[in-house]
Design a protein around this motif. Structure first.
Motif, PDB file in Angstrom:
ATOM      1  N   LEU A   1       0.841  -1.195   0.000  1.00  6.26           N
ATOM      2  CA  LEU A   1       0.000   0.000   0.000  1.00  6.26           C
ATOM      3  C   LEU A   1       0.875   1.243   0.000  1.00  6.26           C
ATOM      4  O   LEU A   1       1.799   1.364   0.801  1.00  6.26           O
ATOM      5  CB  LEU A   1      -0.912   0.007   1.227  1.00  6.26           C
ATOM      6  CG  LEU A   1      -1.860   1.206   1.366  1.00  6.26           C
ATOM      7  CD1 LEU A   1      -2.851   1.244   0.212  1.00  6.26           C
ATOM      8  CD2 LEU A   1      -2.594   1.151   2.701  1.00  6.26           C
TER       9      LEU A   1
ATOM     10  N   LYS B   1       0.561   5.488   0.030  1.00  2.84           N
ATOM     11  CA  LYS B   1      -0.268   6.688   0.165  1.00  2.84           C
ATOM     12  C   LYS B   1       0.625   7.918   0.177  1.00  2.84           C
ATOM     13  O   LYS B   1       1.760   7.877   0.657  1.00  2.84           O
ATOM     14  CB  LYS B   1      -1.108   6.633   1.444  1.00  2.84           C
ATOM     15  CG  LYS B   1      -2.227   5.597   1.402  1.00  2.84           C
ATOM     16  CD  LYS B   1      -3.189   5.742   2.571  1.00  2.84           C
ATOM     17  CE  LYS B   1      -4.357   4.760   2.459  1.00  2.84           C
ATOM     18  NZ  LYS B   1      -5.335   4.929   3.564  1.00  2.84           N
TER      19      LYS B   1
ATOM     20  N   VAL C   1       1.053  11.994   1.240  1.00  5.89           N
ATOM     21  CA  VAL C   1       0.597  13.042   2.149  1.00  5.89           C
ATOM     22  C   VAL C   1       1.180  14.365   1.677  1.00  5.89           C
ATOM     23  O   VAL C   1       2.403  14.553   1.678  1.00  5.89           O
ATOM     24  CB  VAL C   1       1.038  12.769   3.603  1.00  5.89           C
ATOM     25  CG1 VAL C   1       0.483  13.860   4.520  1.00  5.89           C
ATOM     26  CG2 VAL C   1       0.571  11.400   4.058  1.00  5.89           C
TER      27      VAL C   1
ATOM     28  N   ARG D   1      -4.188  -6.234   6.431  1.00  5.36           N
ATOM     29  CA  ARG D   1      -4.792  -5.325   7.397  1.00  5.36           C
ATOM     30  C   ARG D   1      -3.720  -4.595   8.211  1.00  5.36           C
ATOM     31  O   ARG D   1      -3.821  -3.405   8.479  1.00  5.36           O
ATOM     32  CB  ARG D   1      -5.723  -6.107   8.333  1.00  5.36           C
ATOM     33  CG  ARG D   1      -6.457  -5.229   9.340  1.00  5.36           C
ATOM     34  CD  ARG D   1      -7.486  -6.033  10.120  1.00  5.36           C
ATOM     35  NE  ARG D   1      -8.528  -6.539   9.243  1.00  5.36           N
ATOM     36  CZ  ARG D   1      -9.540  -7.287   9.665  1.00  5.36           C
ATOM     37  NH1 ARG D   1      -9.646  -7.616  10.942  1.00  5.36           N
ATOM     38  NH2 ARG D   1     -10.458  -7.707   8.817  1.00  5.36           N
TER      39      ARG D   1
ATOM     40  N   GLU E   1      -2.195  -1.808   6.056  1.00  2.00           N
ATOM     41  CA  GLU E   1      -3.048  -0.623   5.968  1.00  2.00           C
ATOM     42  C   GLU E   1      -3.029   0.176   7.265  1.00  2.00           C
ATOM     43  O   GLU E   1      -2.962   1.419   7.246  1.00  2.00           O
ATOM     44  CB  GLU E   1      -4.475  -1.048   5.635  1.00  2.00           C
ATOM     45  CG  GLU E   1      -5.423   0.132   5.445  1.00  2.00           C
ATOM     46  CD  GLU E   1      -6.801  -0.309   5.000  1.00  2.00           C
ATOM     47  OE1 GLU E   1      -7.621   0.580   4.691  1.00  2.00           O
ATOM     48  OE2 GLU E   1      -7.063  -1.524   4.963  1.00  2.00           O
ATOM     49  N   THR E   2      -3.044  -0.510   8.394  1.00  2.00           N
ATOM     50  CA  THR E   2      -3.025   0.170   9.690  1.00  2.00           C
ATOM     51  C   THR E   2      -1.733   0.953   9.871  1.00  2.00           C
ATOM     52  O   THR E   2      -1.744   2.107  10.329  1.00  2.00           O
ATOM     53  CB  THR E   2      -3.184  -0.855  10.827  1.00  2.00           C
ATOM     54  OG1 THR E   2      -4.433  -1.525  10.681  1.00  2.00           O
ATOM     55  CG2 THR E   2      -3.138  -0.169  12.181  1.00  2.00           C
TER      56      THR E   2
ATOM     57  N   VAL F   1       0.354   2.120   7.526  1.00  2.00           N
ATOM     58  CA  VAL F   1       0.428   3.262   6.608  1.00  2.00           C
ATOM     59  C   VAL F   1      -0.456   4.401   7.106  1.00  2.00           C
ATOM     60  O   VAL F   1      -0.043   5.571   7.124  1.00  2.00           O
ATOM     61  CB  VAL F   1       0.024   2.836   5.185  1.00  2.00           C
ATOM     62  CG1 VAL F   1      -0.169   4.064   4.284  1.00  2.00           C
ATOM     63  CG2 VAL F   1       1.074   1.917   4.587  1.00  2.00           C
ATOM     64  N   ASP F   2      -1.682   4.096   7.524  1.00  2.00           N
ATOM     65  CA  ASP F   2      -2.590   5.143   7.996  1.00  2.00           C
ATOM     66  C   ASP F   2      -2.043   5.833   9.239  1.00  2.00           C
ATOM     67  O   ASP F   2      -2.167   7.062   9.395  1.00  2.00           O
ATOM     68  CB  ASP F   2      -3.965   4.543   8.300  1.00  2.00           C
ATOM     69  CG  ASP F   2      -4.731   4.180   7.031  1.00  2.00           C
ATOM     70  OD1 ASP F   2      -4.351   4.683   5.960  1.00  2.00           O
ATOM     71  OD2 ASP F   2      -5.696   3.401   7.134  1.00  2.00           O
ATOM     72  N   ARG F   3      -1.424   5.063  10.125  1.00  2.00           N
ATOM     73  CA  ARG F   3      -0.876   5.634  11.353  1.00  2.00           C
ATOM     74  C   ARG F   3       0.245   6.635  11.032  1.00  2.00           C
ATOM     75  O   ARG F   3       0.317   7.724  11.608  1.00  2.00           O
ATOM     76  CB  ARG F   3      -0.350   4.503  12.231  1.00  2.00           C
ATOM     77  CG  ARG F   3      -0.020   4.921  13.669  1.00  2.00           C
ATOM     78  CD  ARG F   3       0.602   3.738  14.408  1.00  2.00           C
ATOM     79  NE  ARG F   3      -0.263   2.554  14.325  1.00  2.00           N
ATOM     80  CZ  ARG F   3       0.214   1.317  14.279  1.00  2.00           C
ATOM     81  NH1 ARG F   3       1.522   1.091  14.284  1.00  2.00           N
ATOM     82  NH2 ARG F   3      -0.622   0.285  14.218  1.00  2.00           N
TER      83      ARG F   3
ATOM     84  N   CYS G   1       0.741   8.201   8.100  1.00  2.00           N
ATOM     85  CA  CYS G   1       0.180   9.343   7.371  1.00  2.00           C
ATOM     86  C   CYS G   1      -0.477  10.336   8.326  1.00  2.00           C
ATOM     87  O   CYS G   1      -0.316  11.561   8.179  1.00  2.00           O
ATOM     88  CB  CYS G   1      -0.830   8.860   6.331  1.00  2.00           C
ATOM     89  SG  CYS G   1      -0.114   8.002   4.920  1.00  2.00           S
ATOM     90  N   ASP G   2      -1.184   9.837   9.314  1.00  2.00           N
ATOM     91  CA  ASP G   2      -1.816  10.724  10.298  1.00  2.00           C
ATOM     92  C   ASP G   2      -0.766  11.511  11.069  1.00  2.00           C
ATOM     93  O   ASP G   2      -0.937  12.721  11.317  1.00  2.00           O
ATOM     94  CB  ASP G   2      -2.656   9.903  11.281  1.00  2.00           C
ATOM     95  CG  ASP G   2      -3.928   9.358  10.642  1.00  2.00           C
ATOM     96  OD1 ASP G   2      -4.311   9.863   9.582  1.00  2.00           O
ATOM     97  OD2 ASP G   2      -4.521   8.413  11.222  1.00  2.00           O
TER      98      ASP G   2
ATOM     99  N   ARG H   1       0.613  14.268   8.832  1.00  2.00           N
ATOM    100  CA  ARG H   1      -0.342  15.377   8.694  1.00  2.00           C
ATOM    101  C   ARG H   1      -0.365  16.265   9.936  1.00  2.00           C
ATOM    102  O   ARG H   1      -0.402  17.496   9.839  1.00  2.00           O
ATOM    103  CB  ARG H   1      -1.747  14.822   8.438  1.00  2.00           C
ATOM    104  CG  ARG H   1      -1.926  14.161   7.084  1.00  2.00           C
ATOM    105  CD  ARG H   1      -3.403  13.861   6.834  1.00  2.00           C
ATOM    106  NE  ARG H   1      -3.560  13.003   5.651  1.00  2.00           N
ATOM    107  CZ  ARG H   1      -3.678  11.689   5.688  1.00  2.00           C
ATOM    108  NH1 ARG H   1      -3.687  11.056   6.873  1.00  2.00           N
ATOM    109  NH2 ARG H   1      -3.799  10.990   4.580  1.00  2.00           N
TER     110      ARG H   1
END
Length: 450
Positions: free
Chosen positions: A377, A379, A381, A432, A435-436, A438-440, A442-443, A446
């Motif tokens: 994955l 992403k 930012v 899963r 994804e977790t 990568v999202d962590r 990216c947050d 940001r």
């Protein structure tokens, strides 16, 4: 030293804005022409382009710049980037120029420079040329006396020369008879040469993306938009589909079922064939940090190695040259086969893939899917400024993610070289978890950039 104009693959940007204007192109010609005038022979430059509308403008401006400092110009018209590299060397030009923005939309364009050996320029050479560009802006580049201004001419046999070269890389004991091949030329630089080369080797060719109008390059076709190719392969009952990008240095393949096959699978296919024939140098291949971990595990199981570099085909090539590898490339489809060329060549790489398909005598769906890729994955930012990756909280989250993926996956985080974007990529056995993670991250980026 940070470079002002050159990125990882030449100078690129929106046309008639920033660094991609006629005025700038003329100064690039003056600067590069000045840099490469060494020795007492008559110097010359070879210029090719893709099919973008702005290519006419930039070509004319480059011709003006090169001739103004005394270089003769040979124009070859629309040709793949690897063809320009090959012809620069074979025609003993002092410098080669490709006018293209590769897979970008038509409104962008770019200028790629090759030395007399057909290789892209070193960082040092580009930095010196940048200094000369600034000198040209100030009027400090020496112009040639009237009697020594360069001449410009077009040649008509460049396409034939490249087709002959590309065909010569295909094994002499094989033909493509019996294969129905869909070729997608992205309405770009290979729209004439690629279908003809495949047909001359015996294939039943179905061509798409071969009607360039100046504004439709990469528009819904080509290696970055393979859906049209997939649909055409299935509808035509073809054995395989081949997609090139705008300047034909990138390759993506579609099997007979319409399934897309990326550069990692294609490199694995070529490496396996070359290893079997005893011609794979270096005991493996070179890829970037973005190549799938599944490729690395697959090669290891075959007794082959994988060396990773930074993103960018120039870094892949540098490692290949310094460490003695002859196969390398990127997941995106830039595949460099140094036995045949000095840069990525989509058509030549496709011919090696087709050779493996013919030798196997089996469907592409069986031959070309070499390994099961791990869940991956990526992403992006976007941030307004600063260096969010230096923030202590971001570094802490990254460290925790690396520990979590240790042994089962991989994490790659890098700032874009062309825009204010942080790219966050993770891969691993557990989709899963990937994804977790990568999202962590990216947050956290940001929040640090807010």
């Amino acid at each position: 030293m940070a470079r002002k104009y050159f990125g990882t693959d030449g100078i690129r940007g929106a046309t008639n804005a920033g660094a991609m204007t006629a005025s700038m192109a003329m100064k690039v010609g003056m600067a590069a022409g000045t840099y490469f005038q060494r020795g007492d022979h008559k110097h010359r430059v070879l210029i090719g382009k893709d099919t973008r509308l702005s290519g006419y403008m930039l070509e004319s401006a480059l011709v003006a710049g090169f001739t103004s400092v005394g270089m003769d110009v040979i124009m070859v018209g629309p040709l793949p980037t690897p063809a320009v590299a090959m012809l620069t060397q074979s025609m003993r030009a002092d410098i080669g120029v490709m006018i293209s923005a590769s897979h970008n939309p038509f409104a962008d364009n770019g200028i790629k420079l090759f030395g007399p050996d057909g290789y892209k320029l070193s960082d040092e050479a580009e930095e010196t040329i940048e200094q000369l560009i600034d000198s040209a802006k100030e009027g400090d580049v020496a112009l040639s006396p009237s009697a020594q201004i360069g001449r410009a001419r077009r040649i008509d046999d460049a396409q034939g020369r490249y087709i002959h070269f590309a065909k010569s890389t295909f094994p002499s004991d094989l033909r493509l008879d019996g294969l129905r091949i869909v070729i997608d030329c992205a309405n770009g630089a290979a729209y004439k040469v690629a279908p003809l080369a495949l047909w001359e080797l015996g294939a039943d060719v179905v061509s798409i993306g071969i009607t360039p109008n100046g504004t439709n390059i990469n528009d819904g076709v080509g290696s970055t938009a393979p859906q049209t190719l997939s649909e055409t392969v299935v509808a035509a009952g073809a054995d395989i589909g081949i997609a090139l990008d705008g300047d034909a240095d990138r390759l993506i393949v579609v099997d007979e079922t319409g399934r897309v096959i990326d550069g990692d699978q294609l490199m694995a296919t070529i490496a396996a064939g070359w290893a079997r024939a005893g011609r794979l140098a270096g005991g493996g291949l070179v890829a970037t940090v973005m190549s799938n971990l599944g490729l690395e595990r697959h090669l290891k199981a075959q007794g082959l190695g994988l060396v990773r570099t930074k993103v960018g085909d120039r870094y892949v090539l540098e490692k290949m040259r310094s460490s003695g590898y002859n196969v390398g490339g990127e997941q995106s489809g830039h595949i460099i086969l140094s036995d045949y060329g000095t840069t990525g060549d989509g058509l030549v790489a496709a011919l090696q893939v087709l050779a493996e398909l013919k030798r196997a005598g089996a469907p592409a769906s069986e031959v070309l899917h070499r390994f099961a890729p791990l869940p991956q994955l990526l992403k992006n930012v976007r941030f307004a400024g600063g260096k969010p990756l230096d923030d202590a909280s971001v570094q802490s989250v990254i460290a925790a993610a690396e520990a979590e993926l240790a042994g089962t996956g991989r994490l790659v985080i890098r700032p874009s070289g062309t825009e204010p974007v942080i790219r966050v990529m993770a891969e691993g056995d557990d989709a899963r978890q990937v994804e977790t993670v990568v999202d962590r991250i990216c947050d956290a980026v940001r929040q640090a950039a807010a």
